[in-house]
Design a protein around this motif. Sequence first.
Motif, PDB file in Angstrom:
ATOM      1  N   VAL A  41      -1.707  -6.605   9.289  1.00 41.12           N
ATOM      2  CA  VAL A  41      -2.256  -5.331   9.765  1.00 41.12           C
ATOM      3  C   VAL A  41      -1.526  -4.925  11.038  1.00 41.12           C
ATOM      4  CG1 VAL A  41      -4.556  -5.548   8.745  1.00 41.12           C
ATOM      5  CG2 VAL A  41      -4.120  -6.510  11.010  1.00 41.12           C
ATOM      6  N   THR A  42      -1.561  -3.629  11.311  1.00 42.83           N
ATOM      7  CA  THR A  42      -0.824  -3.102  12.451  1.00 42.83           C
ATOM      8  C   THR A  42      -1.529  -1.898  13.064  1.00 42.83           C
ATOM      9  OG1 THR A  42       1.311  -2.156  13.144  1.00 42.83           O
ATOM     10  CG2 THR A  42       0.550  -1.611  10.920  1.00 42.83           C
ATOM     11  N   ASP A  43      -1.195  -1.596  14.316  1.00 40.64           N
ATOM     12  CA  ASP A  43      -1.690  -0.376  14.943  1.00 40.64           C
ATOM     13  C   ASP A  43      -0.743   0.797  14.693  1.00 40.64           C
ATOM     14  OD1 ASP A  43       0.321  -1.417  16.509  1.00 40.64           O
ATOM     15  OD2 ASP A  43      -0.736  -1.230  18.415  1.00 40.64           O
ATOM     16  N   ALA A  44       0.335   0.558  13.973  1.00 40.18           N
ATOM     17  CA  ALA A  44       1.256   1.640  13.579  1.00 40.18           C
ATOM     18  C   ALA A  44       0.724   2.342  12.333  1.00 40.18           C
ATOM     19  CB  ALA A  44       2.648   1.079  13.299  1.00 40.18           C
ATOM     20  N   THR A  45       0.884   3.639  12.257  1.00 43.88           N
ATOM     21  CA  THR A  45       0.509   4.382  11.050  1.00 43.88           C
ATOM     22  C   THR A  45       1.699   4.403  10.091  1.00 43.88           C
ATOM     23  OG1 THR A  45       1.301   6.519  11.861  1.00 43.88           O
ATOM     24  CG2 THR A  45      -0.965   5.878  12.466  1.00 43.88           C
ATOM     25  N   PRO A  46       1.488   4.738   8.819  1.00 44.01           N
ATOM     26  CA  PRO A  46       2.623   4.851   7.902  1.00 44.01           C
ATOM     27  C   PRO A  46       3.699   5.815   8.396  1.00 44.01           C
ATOM     28  CG  PRO A  46       0.601   4.737   6.658  1.00 44.01           C
ATOM     29  CD  PRO A  46       0.196   4.838   8.100  1.00 44.01           C
ATOM     30  N   GLU A  47       3.293   6.895   9.058  1.00 43.99           N
ATOM     31  CA  GLU A  47       4.278   7.833   9.603  1.00 43.99           C
ATOM     32  C   GLU A  47       5.135   7.155  10.662  1.00 43.99           C
ATOM     33  OE1 GLU A  47       5.200  10.978   8.648  1.00 43.99           O
ATOM     34  OE2 GLU A  47       3.944  10.397   6.947  1.00 43.99           O
ATOM     35  N   ASP A  48       4.522   6.306  11.484  1.00 42.34           N
ATOM     36  CA  ASP A  48       5.280   5.536  12.470  1.00 42.34           C
ATOM     37  C   ASP A  48       6.236   4.581  11.765  1.00 42.34           C
ATOM     38  OD1 ASP A  48       3.824   6.607  14.698  1.00 42.34           O
ATOM     39  OD2 ASP A  48       2.232   5.124  14.388  1.00 42.34           O
ATOM     40  N   GLU A  49       5.751   3.931  10.733  1.00 42.07           N
ATOM     41  CA  GLU A  49       6.523   2.888  10.046  1.00 42.07           C
ATOM     42  C   GLU A  49       7.736   3.447   9.317  1.00 42.07           C
ATOM     43  OE1 GLU A  49       3.032  -0.332   9.008  1.00 42.07           O
ATOM     44  OE2 GLU A  49       2.919   1.643   8.095  1.00 42.07           O
ATOM     45  N   LYS A  50       7.634   4.676   8.871  1.00 38.97           N
ATOM     46  CA  LYS A  50       8.768   5.290   8.162  1.00 38.97           C
ATOM     47  C   LYS A  50      10.019   5.336   9.024  1.00 38.97           C
ATOM     48  CE  LYS A  50       6.162   8.167   4.911  1.00 38.97           C
ATOM     49  NZ  LYS A  50       5.711   9.546   4.575  1.00 38.97           N
ATOM     50  N   LYS A  51       9.844   5.337  10.337  1.00 40.59           N
ATOM     51  CA  LYS A  51      10.981   5.433  11.256  1.00 40.59           C
ATOM     52  C   LYS A  51      11.768   4.137  11.341  1.00 40.59           C
ATOM     53  CE  LYS A  51       8.344   8.756  13.971  1.00 40.59           C
ATOM     54  NZ  LYS A  51       7.500   8.963  15.169  1.00 40.59           N
ATOM     55  N   PHE A  52      11.096   2.993  11.102  1.00 39.54           N
ATOM     56  CA  PHE A  52      11.828   1.726  11.189  1.00 39.54           C
ATOM     57  C   PHE A  52      11.692   0.858   9.932  1.00 39.54           C
ATOM     58  CE2 PHE A  52       7.722   1.222  13.303  1.00 39.54           C
ATOM     59  CZ  PHE A  52       7.218   0.028  12.811  1.00 39.54           C
ATOM     60  N   LEU A  53      10.935   1.335   8.935  1.00 35.84           N
ATOM     61  CA  LEU A  53      10.848   0.659   7.632  1.00 35.84           C
ATOM     62  C   LEU A  53      11.053   1.700   6.529  1.00 35.84           C
ATOM     63  CD1 LEU A  53       7.787  -1.715   8.215  1.00 35.84           C
ATOM     64  CD2 LEU A  53      10.149  -2.439   7.819  1.00 35.84           C
ATOM     65  N   PRO A  54      12.194   2.337   6.514  1.00 36.43           N
ATOM     66  CA  PRO A  54      12.414   3.434   5.560  1.00 36.43           C
ATOM     67  C   PRO A  54      12.417   3.014   4.099  1.00 36.43           C
ATOM     68  CG  PRO A  54      14.477   2.823   6.622  1.00 36.43           C
ATOM     69  CD  PRO A  54      13.393   2.076   7.340  1.00 36.43           C
ATOM     70  N   ASN A  55      12.660   1.742   3.817  1.00 37.19           N
ATOM     71  CA  ASN A  55      12.753   1.281   2.429  1.00 37.19           C
ATOM     72  C   ASN A  55      11.443   0.714   1.886  1.00 37.19           C
ATOM     73  OD1 ASN A  55      15.526   1.950   2.270  1.00 37.19           O
ATOM     74  ND2 ASN A  55      16.054   0.048   3.326  1.00 37.19           N
ATOM     75  N   ALA A  56      10.390   0.745   2.688  1.00 35.04           N
ATOM     76  CA  ALA A  56       9.088   0.280   2.209  1.00 35.04           C
ATOM     77  C   ALA A  56       8.536   1.260   1.192  1.00 35.04           C
ATOM     78  CB  ALA A  56       8.120   0.131   3.385  1.00 35.04           C
ATOM     79  N   LYS A  57       7.546   0.824   0.431  1.00 36.30           N
ATOM     80  CA  LYS A  57       6.890   1.678  -0.556  1.00 36.30           C
ATOM     81  C   LYS A  57       5.663   2.330   0.089  1.00 36.30           C
ATOM     82  CE  LYS A  57       9.728   0.470  -3.827  1.00 36.30           C
ATOM     83  NZ  LYS A  57      10.751   1.423  -4.309  1.00 36.30           N
ATOM     84  N   TYR A  58       5.606   3.668   0.016  1.00 33.17           N
ATOM     85  CA  TYR A  58       4.556   4.422   0.711  1.00 33.17           C
ATOM     86  C   TYR A  58       3.609   5.127  -0.260  1.00 33.17           C
ATOM     87  CZ  TYR A  58       7.084   3.511   5.030  1.00 33.17           C
ATOM     88  OH  TYR A  58       7.677   2.884   6.109  1.00 33.17           O
ATOM     89  N   ASP A  59       3.450   4.570  -1.471  1.00 31.38           N
ATOM     90  CA  ASP A  59       2.605   5.199  -2.493  1.00 31.38           C
ATOM     91  C   ASP A  59       1.153   5.349  -2.042  1.00 31.38           C
ATOM     92  OD1 ASP A  59       4.956   4.920  -3.832  1.00 31.38           O
ATOM     93  OD2 ASP A  59       4.219   3.580  -5.380  1.00 31.38           O
ATOM     94  N   PHE A  60       0.674   4.405  -1.211  1.00 31.96           N
ATOM     95  CA  PHE A  60      -0.726   4.441  -0.771  1.00 31.96           C
ATOM     96  C   PHE A  60      -0.829   4.657   0.737  1.00 31.96           C
ATOM     97  CE2 PHE A  60      -0.608   2.030  -4.723  1.00 31.96           C
ATOM     98  CZ  PHE A  60      -1.593   2.677  -5.461  1.00 31.96           C
ATOM     99  N   ALA A  61       0.139   5.409   1.269  1.00 37.65           N
ATOM    100  CA  ALA A  61       0.189   5.654   2.710  1.00 37.65           C
ATOM    101  C   ALA A  61      -1.050   6.363   3.232  1.00 37.65           C
ATOM    102  CB  ALA A  61       1.435   6.476   3.050  1.00 37.65           C
TER     103      ALA A  61
END
Length: 201
Positions: A41-61
């Motif tokens: 778990v993290t305090d980062a939101t999916p929008e935050d994560e897109k900036k440094f984890l661009p290849n992750a899967k965001y289907d349930f963001a």
Amino acid sequence: MDERFAKYARLFEENGFHLYMVGGTSRDYLLGLPYTDFDFVTDATPEDEKKFLPNAKYDFAKFGSIKIFEDGVEVDITTLRKEEGYDDHRHPKKITFIKDLETDSQRRDFTINALYIDLGGNVYDYHGGLADLKKGIIRFIGDPKIRIEEDPLRIMRAERFAKKLGFEIEEESKKAIEEGRNLLSLLNPDKIKMERLKESK
């Protein structure tokens, strides 16, 4: 410290966020058991994560959940959140992203699954999960009856963990399970089937 977790925790810290092991991952890590599930778990939101984890899967963001597939391993990372309302006995009506571990812990099922571990190995325990882990006890967080009404699948999870770990379900939780067992009939049969598959592993 788990190497896979440490790698991602450092990445999150480099970007100004925190990452924690939680759920079955932290439970089994503390018990010294092997594990193949990686729940963070993290305090980062999916929008935050897109900036440094661009290849992750965001289907349930929209639920705060992303997945990373690496070397045949699936890593689940969920944003800390508060849940409200369970009209269908399974899914919350409202999800709010938060920064607070203790508030996030209140939505979790059992005390032993609500242990958060940071990169430094510090354990954050808001419900006596460490004591229950040492005693070998499965205990719902909060009112067992309400937790089962929110999601009856927790009945099967409690019994699966008790069997897997050789733990005892504490009396109040056991009573709520027996009284609420009929609620399992309200669930999607596929969810029941998936849980039974986990039991057989």
